[in-house]
Design a protein around this motif. Structure first.
Motif, mmCIF file in Angstrom:
data_model
loop_
_atom_site.group_PDB
_atom_site.id
_atom_site.type_symbol
_atom_site.label_atom_id
_atom_site.label_comp_id
_atom_site.label_asym_id
_atom_site.label_seq_id
_atom_site.Cartn_x
_atom_site.Cartn_y
_atom_site.Cartn_z
ATOM 1 N N ARG A 16 7.876 4.498 -38.466
ATOM 2 C CA ARG A 16 7.283 4.895 -39.750
ATOM 3 C C ARG A 16 5.819 4.452 -39.824
ATOM 4 N N ARG A 17 5.524 3.247 -39.299
ATOM 5 C CA ARG A 17 4.142 2.768 -39.341
ATOM 6 C C ARG A 17 3.212 3.704 -38.573
ATOM 7 N N TRP A 18 3.638 4.132 -37.395
ATOM 8 C CA TRP A 18 2.777 4.990 -36.587
ATOM 9 C C TRP A 18 2.754 6.420 -37.116
ATOM 10 N N THR A 19 3.788 6.806 -37.846
ATOM 11 C CA THR A 19 3.742 8.100 -38.535
ATOM 12 C C THR A 19 2.708 8.065 -39.652
ATOM 13 N N VAL A 20 2.675 6.942 -40.393
ATOM 14 C CA VAL A 20 1.655 6.772 -41.434
ATOM 15 C C VAL A 20 0.262 6.878 -40.821
ATOM 16 N N LEU A 21 0.076 6.224 -39.683
ATOM 17 C CA LEU A 21 -1.217 6.290 -39.004
ATOM 18 C C LEU A 21 -1.563 7.734 -38.637
ATOM 19 N N ALA A 22 -0.588 8.477 -38.125
ATOM 20 C CA ALA A 22 -0.847 9.862 -37.719
ATOM 21 C C ALA A 22 -1.252 10.719 -38.911
ATOM 22 N N VAL A 23 -0.589 10.527 -40.051
ATOM 23 C CA VAL A 23 -0.913 11.308 -41.242
ATOM 24 C C VAL A 23 -2.325 10.975 -41.725
ATOM 25 N N CYS A 24 -2.649 9.681 -41.766
ATOM 26 C CA CYS A 24 -3.992 9.277 -42.196
ATOM 27 C C CYS A 24 -5.050 9.781 -41.220
ATOM 28 N N ALA A 25 -4.718 9.754 -39.935
ATOM 29 C CA ALA A 25 -5.674 10.226 -38.932
ATOM 30 C C ALA A 25 -5.937 11.726 -39.089
ATOM 31 N N LEU A 26 -4.897 12.494 -39.430
ATOM 32 C CA LEU A 26 -5.085 13.932 -39.654
ATOM 33 C C LEU A 26 -6.060 14.175 -40.799
ATOM 34 N N SER A 27 -5.896 13.430 -41.870
ATOM 35 C CA SER A 27 -6.786 13.591 -43.013
ATOM 36 C C SER A 27 -8.197 13.150 -42.676
ATOM 37 N N MET A 28 -8.319 12.069 -41.912
ATOM 38 C CA MET A 28 -9.644 11.604 -41.516
ATOM 39 C C MET A 28 -10.321 12.585 -40.574
ATOM 40 N N PHE A 29 -9.512 13.319 -39.801
ATOM 41 C CA PHE A 29 -10.086 14.328 -38.917
ATOM 42 C C PHE A 29 -10.856 15.363 -39.733
ATOM 43 N N LEU A 30 -10.329 15.702 -40.894
ATOM 44 C CA LEU A 30 -11.014 16.648 -41.782
ATOM 45 C C LEU A 30 -12.376 16.119 -42.218
ATOM 46 N N VAL A 31 -12.413 14.850 -42.626
ATOM 47 C CA VAL A 31 -13.660 14.263 -43.121
ATOM 48 C C VAL A 31 -14.727 14.280 -42.035
ATOM 49 N N GLY A 32 -14.352 13.836 -40.842
ATOM 50 C CA GLY A 32 -15.312 13.822 -39.746
ATOM 51 C C GLY A 32 -15.727 15.211 -39.323
ATOM 52 N N LEU A 33 -14.759 16.126 -39.268
ATOM 53 C CA LEU A 33 -15.057 17.491 -38.856
ATOM 54 C C LEU A 33 -16.076 18.141 -39.786
ATOM 55 N N ASP A 34 -15.909 17.929 -41.086
ATOM 56 C CA ASP A 34 -16.806 18.576 -42.033
ATOM 57 C C ASP A 34 -18.187 17.933 -42.072
ATOM 58 N N THR A 35 -18.341 16.768 -41.453
ATOM 59 C CA THR A 35 -19.662 16.166 -41.347
ATOM 60 C C THR A 35 -20.513 16.897 -40.318
ATOM 61 N N THR A 36 -19.863 17.478 -39.291
ATOM 62 C CA THR A 36 -20.634 18.087 -38.199
ATOM 63 C C THR A 36 -20.332 19.564 -37.963
ATOM 64 N N ILE A 37 -19.219 20.079 -38.466
ATOM 65 C CA ILE A 37 -18.846 21.464 -38.159
ATOM 66 C C ILE A 37 -19.871 22.455 -38.700
ATOM 67 N N VAL A 38 -20.542 22.078 -39.793
ATOM 68 C CA VAL A 38 -21.505 22.981 -40.418
ATOM 69 C C VAL A 38 -22.792 23.086 -39.598
ATOM 70 N N ASN A 39 -23.094 22.064 -38.793
ATOM 71 C CA ASN A 39 -24.369 22.042 -38.052
ATOM 72 C C ASN A 39 -24.591 23.306 -37.247
ATOM 73 N N VAL A 40 -23.592 23.691 -36.468
ATOM 74 C CA VAL A 40 -23.766 24.832 -35.584
ATOM 75 C C VAL A 40 -23.872 26.144 -36.354
ATOM 76 N N GLY A 41 -23.393 26.155 -37.595
ATOM 77 C CA GLY A 41 -23.453 27.353 -38.410
ATOM 78 C C GLY A 41 -24.686 27.467 -39.285
ATOM 79 N N LEU A 42 -25.586 26.467 -39.227
ATOM 80 C CA LEU A 42 -26.749 26.488 -40.123
ATOM 81 C C LEU A 42 -27.618 27.741 -39.965
ATOM 82 N N PRO A 43 -27.936 28.159 -38.742
ATOM 83 C CA PRO A 43 -28.723 29.389 -38.645
ATOM 84 C C PRO A 43 -28.025 30.596 -39.280
#
Length: 468
Positions: A16-43
């Motif tokens: 259960r502990r590592w499942t909690v980590l996996a769920v939190c990591a999935l959500s954090m993936f969104l935060v990090g992705l949206d920090t840089t995913i827009v860069n390549v689309g700026l033009p």
């Protein structure tokens, strides 16, 4: 007045502990992705909405500035009202704001929607780390979990341009926001099923004066960095912005020192490892975001590459981060943070040096090698920085420490975008390579600073490993 909340709960099973980590990591993936995913689309965004480089910088920095400014308050809210509750609220706001970004008909509305995304993301980053720390009472298991958490976040940052390039090629620039909706829905379900509620042992009051001054200081500083190259550094508006940033920063320090329950515990900065970790986080994300923005503008404007080709060019960076991030987490758990951080700084400095002499006809192999080196360095850096920041602190202070470090990351991201944009604002495509060279020198300097941070940590840190 501080409210004491009972936070003790029955211990979770290992699965259960590592499942909690996996769920939190999935959500954090969104935060990090949206920090840089827009860069390549700026033009593509610029062409679609008719906006220049300065406006495009705000599309990125509206998210990072708001995220940086609200992270610590979000951590305090989670300690008081429940981490799972605030986490779910953050996911909801983030998802709705992503839909608003995808539908935005004008640059102003897109920037506003990106700011709203930052509000939602601020409720995810420190809260996710606090949930993970709460679920992992054993120090060594916690160190491994923090390594995984930091690795996923670092991977998401490096993978953003690749993902963005593929989405834009297939579906257009709005798809980089549409993609968040199904991920948010899945995360909401998983959080409801697997993540237990937890609270801080001491829930702090919100520090509204400190919060307001922090947002004003960050916003003013970033606004000056973005707008001054266009309006002039000695223009009345730029000077007023500088004065606002300085006064707000001084006021923030003064207010925080006098409040019994400050927004930012400045006493943490008296711990040399924590202060160095925060500065290292700023330098790391300055280097990453300078690299990504200069890469996007150079390849698409100077060399005529498509968004897909530009995103593909960052594959070595994503590969380096993917391979080295979990390796770094394991090294931190076993040996401590010093050695991985030395490797991180060395690789980033080497990557920056590769492109200091960038020209219009620089060979593809050279900048692919540079991106690989920077990605490897980035992969090695996140776990030791995060572990150093929260190591040795009780669990109920880990959320605050994690929030400050996450704030430092986003401050670095905002500064990196603003500086890189300032270097190339108004520059013709033929001059982009030359104009970007100071940016690559800055990337090199950031890598050398991380080396200095690692050396300053002292050899004794390696012996304590994950139990710091």
């Amino acid at each position: 007045m501080t409210t004491t909340i009972l936070a003790d709960r029955p211990a979770l099973s290992t699965r259960r502990r590592w499942t909690v980590l996996a769920v939190c990591a999935l959500s954090m993936f969104l935060v990090g992705l949206d920090t840089t995913i827009v860069n390549v689309g700026l033009p593509a965004i610029g062409r679609g909405l008719g906006v220049g480089t300065g406006g495009l910088e705000w599309v990125v920095d509206a998210y990072t500035v708001v995220l940086a400014g609200l992270l610590i308050s979000a951590g305090a809210l989670a300690d008081r009202f429940g981490r799972r509750r605030v986490f779910r609220c953050g996911l909801t706001v983030f998802g709705l704001a992503s839909l608003a970004c995808a539908l935005a008909p004008s640059p102003g509305l897109l920037v506003a929607a990106r700011a709203a995304q930052g509000v939602g993301a601020s409720m995810l980053s420190p809260v996710a780390l606090a949930i993970v720390v709460s679920a992992m009472p054993d120090p060594r298991e916690r160190a491994r979990a923090i390594g995984v958490w930091a690795s996923v976040f670092g991977l998401s940052m490096a993978a953003g341009p690749v993902t963005g390039g593929a989405l834009i090629a297939a579906f257009g620039w709005r798809s980089v926001f549409w993609i968040n909706a199904p991920v948010v829905l899945a995360a909401l379900v998983l959080v409801a099923v697997f993540v237990p509620e937890s609270y801080g042992r001491r829930a702090r009051r919100l520090d509204l004066p400190g919060q307001s001054l922090l947002v004003l200081a960050l916003g003013s500083a970033v606004a000056v960095l973005i707008e001054a190259p266009r309006i002039g550094w000695t223009s009345p508006a730029a000077l007023a912005g500088c004065a606002a940033a300085v006064l707000a920063s001084a006021g923030f320090v003064r207010v925080e020192r006098r409040r019994p329950e400050p927004l930012m515990d400045l006493g943490l900065f008296r711990r040399a490892p924590f202060a160095l970790a925060a500065l290292g986080a700023v330098a790391l994300f300055v280097a990453l975001n300078v690299s990504l923005l200069l890469n996007t503008l150079y390849l698409q404007h100077a060399r005529g590459w498509t968004a897909l080709e530009t995103g593909a060019a960052t594959l070595p960076m994503a590969l380096g981060a993917t391979v080295c991030a979990p390796w770094s987490g394991a090294l931190v758990a076993r040996l401590g943070p010093r050695r991985p951080l030395l490797l991180a700084g060395g690789f980033i400095a080497a990557g920056g040096l590769c492109l200091v002499g960038l020209g219009r006809d620089t060979g593809v192999a050279l900048f692919l090698a540079a991106y690989l080196l920077i990605g490897v360095g980035f992969g090695f850096a996140n776990a030791p920085i995060t572990n150093t920041a929260v190591g040795g602190l009780p669990a109920d202070r880990a959320g605050v420490a994690g929030a400050i470090t996450s704030t430092a990351r986003q401050v670095g991201a905002a500064i990196g975008i603003a500086v890189a944009g300032g270097l190339v604002t108004g520059v013709a495509p033929d001059g982009l390579a030359g104009a970007s060279r100071p940016g690559w020198l800055l990337v090199t300097a950031c890598g050398l600073f991380l080396v200095a941070v690692a050396r300053a940590s002292g050899p004794g840190d390696d012996d304590r490993g994950g139990s710091r």
